[in-house]
Design a protein around this motif. Structure first.
Motif, PDB file in Angstrom:
ATOM      1  N   GLU A   1      -5.819   1.581  -3.351  1.00  0.00           N
ATOM      2  CA  GLU A   1      -4.411   1.826  -3.078  1.00  0.00           C
ATOM      3  C   GLU A   1      -3.738   0.664  -2.345  1.00  0.00           C
ATOM      4  O   GLU A   1      -2.528   0.681  -2.125  1.00  0.00           O
ATOM      5  CB  GLU A   1      -4.242   3.103  -2.254  1.00  0.00           C
ATOM      6  CG  GLU A   1      -4.644   3.005  -0.793  1.00  0.00           C
ATOM      7  CD  GLU A   1      -6.167   3.060  -0.544  1.00  0.00           C
ATOM      8  OE1 GLU A   1      -6.568   3.000   0.625  1.00  0.00           O
ATOM      9  OE2 GLU A   1      -6.925   3.175  -1.522  1.00  0.00           O
ATOM     10  N   VAL A   2      -4.523  -0.361  -1.986  1.00  0.00           N
ATOM     11  CA  VAL A   2      -4.021  -1.513  -1.234  1.00  0.00           C
ATOM     12  C   VAL A   2      -4.207  -2.773  -2.073  1.00  0.00           C
ATOM     13  O   VAL A   2      -5.250  -2.963  -2.705  1.00  0.00           O
ATOM     14  CB  VAL A   2      -4.759  -1.664   0.116  1.00  0.00           C
ATOM     15  CG1 VAL A   2      -4.205  -2.853   0.896  1.00  0.00           C
ATOM     16  CG2 VAL A   2      -4.658  -0.383   0.934  1.00  0.00           C
TER      17      VAL A   2
ATOM     18  N   LYS B   1     -10.697   0.720  -1.480  1.00  0.00           N
ATOM     19  CA  LYS B   1      -9.270   0.768  -1.146  1.00  0.00           C
ATOM     20  C   LYS B   1      -8.396   0.344  -2.340  1.00  0.00           C
ATOM     21  O   LYS B   1      -7.628  -0.623  -2.253  1.00  0.00           O
ATOM     22  CB  LYS B   1      -8.967  -0.103   0.066  1.00  0.00           C
ATOM     23  CG  LYS B   1      -9.642   0.377   1.353  1.00  0.00           C
ATOM     24  CD  LYS B   1      -9.205  -0.455   2.546  1.00  0.00           C
ATOM     25  CE  LYS B   1      -9.810   0.091   3.833  1.00  0.00           C
ATOM     26  NZ  LYS B   1      -9.372  -0.679   5.026  1.00  0.00           N
TER      27      LYS B   1
ATOM     28  N   SER C   1       0.836  -1.196   0.000  1.00  0.00           N
ATOM     29  CA  SER C   1       0.000   0.000   0.000  1.00  0.00           C
ATOM     30  C   SER C   1       0.868   1.242   0.000  1.00  0.00           C
ATOM     31  O   SER C   1       2.019   1.228   0.451  1.00  0.00           O
ATOM     32  CB  SER C   1      -0.945   0.016   1.212  1.00  0.00           C
ATOM     33  OG  SER C   1      -0.204   0.069   2.415  1.00  0.00           O
TER      34      SER C   1
END
Length: 203
Positions: free
Chosen positions: A127-128, A125, A66
């Motif tokens: 970004e993860v 999410k 991340s």
């Protein structure tokens, strides 16, 4: 056991973490990458943290990556590198890469030259990302998966990565970060976090 194999850095200064560490961060300088393109481009200066062992022992590796991805080609994820006797390297990198204003699941494999594929990240999410590399024991090939909850989504099979007819090849398995493009003024440095690193070896 995998937890007893020491970590090593490549293209990065500092003391590697202990062999049993499972979470860490890497911060790249601007202009670093792992990339290969005809007729003569060979780039292999991205920071890496890895463990080295016989490729015949590899079974599975997994990590969650991340960061605050903001600049074109910001990237981080897992690496699977195969040093060659002539000093060159074959390699695979898979993770998140920032492209056209958003993070994608990016996978690149390089034998003589590299290819590149992109897939969408999760809507929640984005970004993860949790990634897993695993040997297919029946076919002897390397599979790359995106893990989402209890699901594993296959995104690439690399048929040549584990081929070792003489049983003497080594591999590096770990994580990397890249930053080919300079950030705009005022944009924070890229700091990539990795957690829950797992490495499973065969007997």
């Amino acid at each position: 056991m995998a937890s007893e194999i020491e970590f090593k850095y490549a293209n990065y200064e500092g003391t590697p973490p202990s062999a049993s560490t499972t979470s860490f961060t890497l911060t790249p300088k601007t202009g670093v990458d792992i990339w290969r393109k005809p007729p003569a481009l060979h780039v292999f200066d991205a920071p890496m943290l890895y463990k080295s062992f016989p490729i015949s022992k590899f079974q599975r590796a997994r990590v969650t990556v991340s960061a605050k991805w903001q600049t074109l080609y910001d990237q981080g994820g897992m690496v699977f590198i195969m040093p060659q006797a002539n000093g060159t390297k074959k390699w695979i990198k898979t993770g998140i890469e920032f492209y056209k204003g958003q993070p994608f699941v990016s996978t690149v494999s390089a034998d003589n030259w590299a290819d590149w594929s992109l897939a969408e990240t999760a809507k929640e999410k984005p970004e993860v990302l949790t990634l897993e590399l695993e040997r297919n024991p029946e076919e002897g090939t390397l599979w790359i998966y995106v893990v989402r909850g209890d699901d594993r989504l296959p995104i690439r099979e690399v048929t040549w990565a584990l081929y070792d007819p003489e049983g003497t090849a080594e591999c590096w398995v770990g994580v990397y970060v890249g930053k080919p493009t300079a950030s705009a003024e005022g944009v924070e440095d890229l700091v990539v976090s990795f957690k829950d690193f797992q490495l499973e070896l065969r007997d």
